[in-house]
Design an enzyme around this catalytic site. Structure first.
Site, PDB file in Angstrom:
ATOM      1  N   CYS A   1      -6.180  -0.674  -5.764  1.00 50.56           N
ATOM      2  CA  CYS A   1      -5.607  -1.883  -6.145  1.00 50.56           C
ATOM      3  C   CYS A   1      -6.074  -2.654  -7.398  1.00 50.56           C
ATOM      4  O   CYS A   1      -5.633  -3.740  -7.746  1.00 50.56           O
ATOM      5  CB  CYS A   1      -5.743  -2.829  -4.760  1.00 50.56           C
ATOM      6  SG  CYS A   1      -5.203  -2.201  -3.412  1.00 50.56           S
TER       7      CYS A   1
ATOM      8  N   HIS B   1       2.182  -7.869  -3.788  1.00 55.21           N
ATOM      9  CA  HIS B   1       1.062  -7.185  -4.341  1.00 55.21           C
ATOM     10  C   HIS B   1       1.485  -5.764  -4.522  1.00 55.21           C
ATOM     11  O   HIS B   1       1.121  -4.776  -3.780  1.00 55.21           O
ATOM     12  CB  HIS B   1      -0.208  -7.117  -3.262  1.00 55.21           C
ATOM     13  CG  HIS B   1      -1.309  -6.134  -3.506  1.00 55.21           C
ATOM     14  ND1 HIS B   1      -1.600  -5.858  -4.688  1.00 55.21           N
ATOM     15  CD2 HIS B   1      -2.180  -5.522  -2.656  1.00 55.21           C
ATOM     16  CE1 HIS B   1      -2.758  -5.276  -4.649  1.00 55.21           C
ATOM     17  NE2 HIS B   1      -2.978  -5.042  -3.409  1.00 55.21           N
TER      18      HIS B   1
ATOM     19  N   CYS C   1      -2.091 -11.424   5.906  1.00 49.83           N
ATOM     20  CA  CYS C   1      -2.131 -10.162   5.324  1.00 49.83           C
ATOM     21  C   CYS C   1      -0.910 -10.053   3.889  1.00 49.83           C
ATOM     22  O   CYS C   1       0.012 -10.724   4.323  1.00 49.83           O
ATOM     23  CB  CYS C   1      -1.613  -9.170   6.285  1.00 49.83           C
ATOM     24  SG  CYS C   1      -2.909  -8.897   7.822  1.00 49.83           S
TER      25      CYS C   1
ATOM     26  N   ILE D   1       4.151  -5.992   1.228  1.00 49.77           N
ATOM     27  CA  ILE D   1       4.546  -4.641   0.607  1.00 49.77           C
ATOM     28  C   ILE D   1       5.378  -5.187  -0.470  1.00 49.77           C
ATOM     29  O   ILE D   1       6.439  -5.654  -0.142  1.00 49.77           O
ATOM     30  CB  ILE D   1       5.043  -3.450   1.630  1.00 49.77           C
ATOM     31  CG1 ILE D   1       4.016  -2.953   2.513  1.00 49.77           C
ATOM     32  CG2 ILE D   1       5.315  -2.424   0.889  1.00 49.77           C
ATOM     33  CD1 ILE D   1       4.464  -2.068   3.446  1.00 49.77           C
TER      34      ILE D   1
END
Lengths: 387, 387
Positions: free
Chosen positions: B85, B336, B210, B213
């Site tokens: 990441c 992300h 969280c 995607i």
């Protein structure tokens, strides 16, 4: 830019290494290079790691951190790079730059690949991902054997190169590998007849014109001049380390008998090193296919355009020729664990320049490495010298 | 080291981008950054490309060459880097170093990722490859949600941090995203109650703790001082760009409430920039999970160890607080796309420092970006300033 030296090198054997993981191979290579340089892990400031396919073949990414942790190098940058078959060369290039630009005094470059646990079909598919999937392999249907066979065929049509010229490369490199115990085909010599009669993989390339699928890891410790002097031993200077980009698909190339990124990187390397092709005593070139070595001779300026075949056939690049090429056995016979190859080339040249190779060249003061990724999309050229 | 400036930035929208390929997104981001900087493709000398998963998810490697070809940058080095990441951050870091060390005057950093075309199970497996497979995920069974839930749980046990503290991060970043039309959850506000009642993903982390995607690409043009002055416009200087390595597996960490590589990279960045945490006006931090933002506040020195929860709850990091954090919406609500994130952080900070953000902070002269790969195996910290 500061002067940069290679203080230590290591290479695992290349070949089918069974259950050895990419982590264990990479750590072995890193430890070996540190030991060769007499440098402790605490002293290593930067790590550059080259790998191509561990994500796709082993489900392992983030290998720079994994290897840095395994080697107990946890503070400075640990950077993973990928440029297909040039990944190891790029790792060396960045390590050399880190020292040359004063970012650090001691850098470690490691390259590793594990491929033999996968099927040939899996490996072929993974290698094809080094071509542009939006305009390359899916459209043309080319594997890399197919790609280099097209270049070979074009070279034959334009310059009169023959299949015997390619076979000559295969024979020379297989013969050289018989003196390199780390080579995948050490102990497996082949006759001229067997090469010429081997089956066609992608016409005009036969079985022995194609490199094998391999596992292995190689590494180098790169240091500043002060560190090199303090460590002692033979001083091997990096006169130049250059990287260039090129097309990632066949139809974007400006020529089918030459790789533009090799020409650009070589020209930059010669200018930086203040030497010409005529000054290169030995070279390790990227013979993923025998035709690639023919083209490399021309793009590196060892001979003129189209003269690669006759140049090799003249014996000039044999062990006892004027400029031995691929004394290690090359990718064809030493093996080609993709991410390791660029650093394995450095390993061989350093051993030759030190005079500690298994079969030293007669004269080896200046050596060149030539590492090519994909369709010439990434190229790294290094010129090293015993000073 | 020479002074380095960010002359141009661009980011595609983040989210589910349908059939957009990683190549097309990366090229769009690169063209956007060049246009923003008023720099032509011929002028770009180096390319650094950050991506994590295109090999595993799209069967495409060698993306630096693919993107360089697509952007018509074919002469200089084009280097692909991977640090999970933190891949985009590493690309920016190397581009900044290339200019700082005089290797070139104009470098382009691009990061891109396409993930939404794959199943959640595929993506989860691919992300797990950012942990050490020899000693990490296969042994512990941890996904990254599981990994950060352990850190969150430990932080709660040691410091009394609460699930409300995590929810506060989620709410703040979701609120911020309502002012960022490029954010994945722009136009999708959530209430405090909905966050608190959302399902547990990995206790104590709930759904809104969280990140999603995402697909997307971001880019930056980095230039030398002379070029920056010639281009004109607001001068955004890179006061520091640092990278550090850390453990790639849970059991190798020296603490479960802090990431060692963040502490090391932040300390190095503050020293290089000659500023302290108290001088940072705005920050974009790596909130892959809300607990990660709590820990980041502490590791970056914005508050003391264990004080992250109360610090955030105090409102200090709100848009109208003393030091706004993740005005973009952060990874949690901007999205992300792994390889793009580090450069998307730079995009937001540059827009804030220029005063051209969609919702400008009240005071933004010095901004920080904090990009974390894997279990803290790779970290990049940048400090940028309007000068």
């Amino acid at each position: 830019m500061r002067k940069v030296y290679v203080a230590g090198v290591f290479s695992t054997p290349f070949g089918k290494l069974g259950d050895a993981s990419i982590k264990s191979l990479a750590i072995a290579a890193g430890i070996g290079a540190m030991a060769d340089a007499k440098v402790s892990s605490e002293a290593v400031e930067h790590l550059y790691f080259g790998n191509f396919a561990a994500g796709m073949l082993q489900g392992q990414k983030m290998l720079a951190a994994v290897v840095a942790s395994g080697l107990r190098l946890t503070l400075g940058p640990a950077t993973a790079v990928e440029g297909a078959c040039a990944s190891g060369g790029i790792a060396f290039h960045l390590a050399a730059l880190a020292v040359a630009t004063g970012q650090c005094d001691i850098a470690l470059a490691v390259g590793a690949e594990v491929m033999t646990g996968s099927t040939t079909e899996q490996v072929t598919n993974v290698l094809a991902s080094a071509m542009d999937q939006a305009s390359g392999e899916p459209l043309t249907g080319l594997t890399f054997a197919g790609f280099f066979s097209l270049l070979a065929r074009r070279h034959m049509a334009v310059y009169g190169t023959t299949m015997d010229h390619f076979a000559y490369v295969a024979k020379k490199n297989r013969d050289n590998a018989q003196y390199n115990p780390r080579a995948q085909f050490f102990g497996h010599p082949v006759t001229w007849e067997k090469i010429q009669q081997s089956r066609l993989i992608a016409e005009p390339l036969r079985l022995y014109d194609c490199c094998p699928i391999s596992d292995g890891a190689s590494a180098a410790i790169i240091v500043s001049e002060n560190v090199a002097k303090a460590l002692g031993g033979t001083m091997i200077e990096v006169l130049a380390s250059t990287q260039a980009a090129g097309p990632a698909a066949l139809q974007e190339m400006d020529s089918l008998t030459s790789l533009s990124a090799v020409r650009h990187a070589a020209q930059a390397a010669y200018e930086t090193a203040h030497v010409g092709p005529e000054d290169i005593d030995i070279a390790e070139v990227h013979d993923c296919f025998s035709a690639a070595e023919v083209i490399a001779m021309e793009d590196l300026g060892f001979c003129g355009p189209g003269e690669g075949g006759p140049y090799i056939a003249s014996g000039s690049t044999l062990w006892d020729g004027e400029r031995p090429v691929n004394l290690s056995g090359g990718l064809l016979s030493k093996g080609h664990p993709v991410g390791a190859t660029g650093l394995a080339q450095v390993y061989e040249v350093v051993q030759q320049l030190r005079g500690t190779a298994d079969r030293p060249a007669r004269r080896a003061r200046i050596g060149l490495t030539h590492n090519v990724g994909g369709t010439g999309g990434a190229v790294v050229i290094n010129i090293l010298a015993r000073t």
